[in-house]
Motif scaffolding. Structure first.
Motif, PDB file in Angstrom:
ATOM      1  N   LEU A 180       0.830  -1.209   0.000  1.00 34.11           N
ATOM      2  CA  LEU A 180       0.000   0.000   0.000  1.00 34.11           C
ATOM      3  C   LEU A 180       0.865   1.261   0.000  1.00 34.11           C
ATOM      4  CD1 LEU A 180      -2.797  -1.150   2.479  1.00 34.11           C
ATOM      5  CD2 LEU A 180      -2.865  -1.117  -0.025  1.00 34.11           C
TER       6      LEU A 180
ATOM      7  N   GLY B 290       0.582   4.069  -2.718  1.00 33.12           N
ATOM      8  CA  GLY B 290       0.394   5.433  -2.220  1.00 33.12           C
ATOM      9  C   GLY B 290       1.316   6.454  -2.862  1.00 33.12           C
TER      10      GLY B 290
ATOM     11  N   LEU C 123      -3.645   7.404  -0.490  1.00 33.65           N
ATOM     12  CA  LEU C 123      -4.453   6.336   0.094  1.00 33.65           C
ATOM     13  C   LEU C 123      -4.789   6.664   1.540  1.00 33.65           C
ATOM     14  CD1 LEU C 123      -2.729   3.019  -1.052  1.00 33.65           C
ATOM     15  CD2 LEU C 123      -4.713   4.167  -2.046  1.00 33.65           C
TER      16      LEU C 123
ATOM     17  N   VAL D 249      -5.217   4.573   4.716  1.00 31.37           N
ATOM     18  CA  VAL D 249      -4.970   3.211   5.176  1.00 31.37           C
ATOM     19  C   VAL D 249      -5.747   2.964   6.467  1.00 31.37           C
ATOM     20  CG1 VAL D 249      -3.216   1.581   5.959  1.00 31.37           C
ATOM     21  CG2 VAL D 249      -2.719   3.160   4.060  1.00 31.37           C
TER      22      VAL D 249
ATOM     23  N   ALA E 113      -6.802  -0.268   2.337  1.00 23.50           N
ATOM     24  CA  ALA E 113      -6.705   1.157   2.008  1.00 23.50           C
ATOM     25  C   ALA E 113      -7.802   1.556   1.027  1.00 23.50           C
ATOM     26  CB  ALA E 113      -5.336   1.473   1.412  1.00 23.50           C
ATOM     27  N   GLU E 114      -8.122   2.836   1.057  1.00 26.66           N
ATOM     28  CA  GLU E 114      -9.110   3.391   0.127  1.00 26.66           C
ATOM     29  C   GLU E 114      -8.530   4.628  -0.558  1.00 26.66           C
ATOM     30  OE1 GLU E 114     -13.481   2.952   1.778  1.00 26.66           O
ATOM     31  OE2 GLU E 114     -12.144   3.801   3.303  1.00 26.66           O
ATOM     32  N   HIS E 115      -8.991   4.825  -1.782  1.00 24.71           N
ATOM     33  CA  HIS E 115      -8.701   6.082  -2.491  1.00 24.71           C
ATOM     34  C   HIS E 115     -10.013   6.546  -3.105  1.00 24.71           C
ATOM     35  CE1 HIS E 115      -6.871   9.046  -5.153  1.00 24.71           C
ATOM     36  NE2 HIS E 115      -7.607   8.532  -6.124  1.00 24.71           N
TER      37      HIS E 115
ATOM     38  N   THR F 279      -4.998   1.551 -10.027  1.00 26.80           N
ATOM     39  CA  THR F 279      -4.285   2.779  -9.661  1.00 26.80           C
ATOM     40  C   THR F 279      -4.336   3.794 -10.805  1.00 26.80           C
ATOM     41  OG1 THR F 279      -2.827   1.492  -8.245  1.00 26.80           O
ATOM     42  CG2 THR F 279      -2.049   3.671  -8.922  1.00 26.80           C
TER      43      THR F 279
END
Lengths: 414, 414, 414
Positions: B21, B25, B30, B32, B149-151, B184
């Motif tokens: 991650l 990132g 991200l 986390v 993790a999120e974006h 990504t």
């Protein structure tokens, strides 16, 4: 069994039906119903009872040229009594033949009009010299009863599956002694272990018998969830399943599935409002999920309704095959359920419930595990196990076993 | 990016996921999340965190015949610590090989049982002489955290599209470093202009990660309108889109449309309850409109879950192609709407609103004018622009542009 | 009739339409409606009325090189008056030709912008020497009226079937003098006996005429159950039926059935929001069950909207064939009903009602009897006679006759 039943003169009423049910009763216990002449049944009225002792046409020398004792087909069903002498020319109006099949005797009836008549081979007729003939029909047409019988295989629930076959045809082997025989042995097979549904077998004369049963079981109809009419079950042709009027009743889906899975050559036909007693069960007021299983269907073979539908026309192998399909279908029908996943948010963890371990030693473990995932995912109250089997391509039994395991673990409920 | 991620030893928890991650990132910011061991998530519990420093099998001379440092695949995922010497015969019970592919090392895990083991090539095993071997797994299995993790690419509305890819597999390039890379770069592309929907990218370990995300986002689920699981995104095979459980979710229709319109060879598969995290998103309680895009699908290639799924197995062109399809699909999804014709009685007069004039100089004027008539006629609240495009045979963009012009003229409303 | 209508210069308003309706009125009585310029009709406004006395282009010698008197197509529809002399180079901007068909004169209009122009053969244009030309359009564009007409064949019920054809095209035989002629003779045929439905024939200019009719008949729309737009009814191509927007409206099912049963080569097309006045009747606010019958459809032949769509292009046989299909379709539509079986539990006993006897002497008795069983079984309020005909494979007339007999016996009700 078919051989014993064959000589009897059956009709929609009378002692031939009683004798038939007596023989069936030697194989499975029957509850016999007697419904008096004149009883109103739906739009119909139970007719007078017909019995016949003898019938013949004799020539001037007294020789019987057509003789009921040789075959019950020789007399027109429901012939009124007659005792007369008349020239051949006058007699002809009462004679029925099959010019296209000169050696065969047709099967004819005329239940609701006061007529008499004889059926004979065209070649017999052609050989008759002109002259006077003595005709005799020693029948009675009197107030009496319509007779039908039921056999019940009790199940775990009161919901019923009905299996119906007509018992009104005289000496015709495929239509419907084969159906009677398959139904009888199906009843015995179902009783080997307590089924889920209650299975009710109905042995009744065609049309008026089914109508009488429906009229007298109005309060039971809501419990009839599925049904099958058995007829023409013994000829050497492929199986034909005729769907219920609904077309997507569960019995329709089960029969289609089982016939396709069995890889037998077969045909699935749309519902039509003629044929056998599915006409009555599928009339729009009832609209039951009742299909019909035959080998070659209604009126689909030249021997149909003739003396050529004899003991040679049916085979034990064909009857055994019809029976086998019925058993396979009812095995699916009886286990088919809609379940509800009690853990529907994400997959439940099967491992900690021992549902992976329990599979460890089995060679079909992967398939069984897949079946669990399928059952869990589609147990939403809308999909049945049959739906899951068809959608997943897995065998129904694997799916049903998976459902059993999940049910045992408390992950789904019926 | 795939090359940098490849050597890391990932599992469903631990520092390998964190390192992964961290690299992602560097491309997109991200958020986390660390979820403690023992947290109840739906039907599951977050397991203990696993970390590993070293693992090997050494022969009597001390030479490492199987070495975790050479490939993270060599150790059974979630192996408990062990330090022992034992004869090869005893060691065999802990060794996993692929007899059909003797040069390849399999990928194996056993998350939920206290075992240890090694994965190695069959030919390596065959070359081992009998004798004593030293085995060492220097791992820890302790209370810790599960990491995901999120974006988020913010959109004009709060309704969300989720894009999910699993980050738990060790050194396997196609499964799922290619998916991580496509996700990504998809996130970067979507941010080029503010999209209509809010797009949420989820990088989480398989199964338990998706379940954890679902458990912690219960209040958000209603806002998730569409979604896509990305996996096996980089091999040289054709694209496969696996439909959501619903089968007719908008994402299903969009993907089918875009793949067909693009004339790429491809396959559209029915939903099945195994595969990747669509299993969780499409469990019956959630039943989200989430499909899954892969190239060769789950378990569909021999290199699947073996050391042969390496950097050579994936190609930049294939990843770029997967990315392109995602962009095309989201371009449609993001513009697809149901409009309501505000002048539904007869055709509105387009001429006096300048909607004919405005087209005068364009070579595609006729198509644009047709598109207006189509949008007007089918903007009844039931048909989406995608419906209109499919029914009319016009390109989606032409239809969407026409809808834009009509919306600008006040003739339709969203 | 087509020959008499051919020379007239029709447009969406004006005396050409009135003269056309006068001729139609010699065959069937018409109610003519005059709607003043400026009347608001749905989203549109009735335009000014256009009339033309003369128009030409003359060369320096005074010879008319393009002459409205030779063909009404020569002038751009709705040309504003002009009287001027100008060089050919300047004139060219007002000239319309068909370079791909140099001998044909195109049909062009510009209703809603103040322009003038001429249509001529490319070869005529090519033969013109440079120089000064006199141009004259002796037209008027003034407040007046839009004219349309109706003819009604009264039926047994107030529910209506509308038949619409456009009357605004000048000297084009197939588009739509053939449609006008077929509609006229269809009206006469329907009046031979009182039909079930009331049939309303609408002779109106395209688009604005249909919109005007819809605007002025808002309270009638709910009574319009079915409809047909007739156009291009006389060319030698196969028939094309374009379905209503609904696609499963009764008129759609009837037309599909009749065309298939007739074994004519034909095409059934999906609804599209361009073509003729089905555009207006099928706009989403109305969404009427109105289809469109043509031979070669809208814009489907090179002669479309050119001087080659002349009297030779249409044939009496083709018009008679279109008329015949209309009559067959309306014969089905007019008899098609949903009945309710009043004796839905089991089959009613047909014999005691004389429904078997009555058939005894007919060669099609078996089919008629089957039809009764079909009608009884499917008269559940959901299936129409057309449904029964299609499902049973029996001719519609046999089914409708059976329904008549059953209705007469009180077994079904409408």
């Amino acid at each position: 069994m078919v051989e014993r039943l064959y000589p009897l003169c059956r009709s929609i009423t009378g002692d031939g039906v009683r004798a038939t049910l007596e023989i069936v009763g030697e194989y499975i216990p029957l509850k016999v119903h007697e419904v008096p002449t004149g009883t109103q049944v739906l739009d119909w009225t139970v007719p007078r009872e017909w019995n016949i002792r003898d019938a013949y046409i004799a020539d001037a020398t007294g020789r019987r040229v057509v003789d009921f004792r040789a075959s019950s087909l020789h007399v027109l069903g429901y012939s009124v009594p007659v005792s007369a002498t008349m020239p051949l020319a006058e007699l002809r109006a009462h004679l029925h033949t099959l010019p296209d099949h000169p050696a065969w005797v047709p099967y004819r009836t005329n239940y609701y009009q006061p007529e008499w008549g004889f059926c004979l081979a065209q070649e017999t007729l052609d050989a008759l010299p002109d002259g006077e003939y003595e005709v005799c029909v020693d029948s009675t047409l009197t107030d009496g009863h319509l007779t039908y019988a039921e056999h019940v295989v009790p199940g775990q629930v009161a919901d019923e599956v009905i299996v119906s076959c007509h018992v009104c045809h005289p000496s015709l082997a495929n239509d419907n002694l084969a159906g009677i025989a398959v139904a009888t042995f199906l009843a015995r097979a179902l009783a080997e272990r307590t089924p889920y549904y209650t299975y009710r077998f109905i042995f009744a004369p065609g049309t008026i018998g089914a109508i009488t049963w429906l009229a007298r079981n109005a309060e039971r109809i809501d419990r009839v969830k599925h049904g099958l009419v058995l007829a023409c079950a013994g000829d050497r042709g492929h199986l034909t399943y005729k769907q219920s009027r609904r077309g997507d009743a569960e019995i329709d889906r089960v029969m289609r599935h089982v016939l396709a899975a069995s890889e037998r050559p077969h045909r699935v036909a749309e519902f039509t409002p003629y044929g056998y007693d599915e006409r009555q069960f599928c009339s729009p007021g009832f609209d039951l999920g009742v299909g019909s299983l035959t080998r070659t269907p209604y009126a689909g073979y030249p021997e149909y309704h003739t003396s050529a539908d004899n003991l040679d026309f049916v085979s034990p192998e064909a009857m055994a095959d019809t029976l086998a399909v019925c058993r396979e279908a009812f095995a699916v029908l009886d286990r088919d359920r809609r379940y509800l996943n009690l853990s529907p948010y994400g997959e439940p963890q099967l491992g900690r419930r021992g549902l992976y371990d329990s599979l460890g030693g089995r060679s079909d473990a992967k398939q069984a595990q897949m079946a669990m995932l399928w059952v869990l995912n589609f147990s939403d109250g809308e999909h049945s196990l049959l739906d899951v089997a068809e959608r997943s391509g897995l065998p129904f039994d694997t799916v049903a076993d998976a459902a059993g395991a999940l049910h045992g673990a408390g992950l789904i409920k019926a």
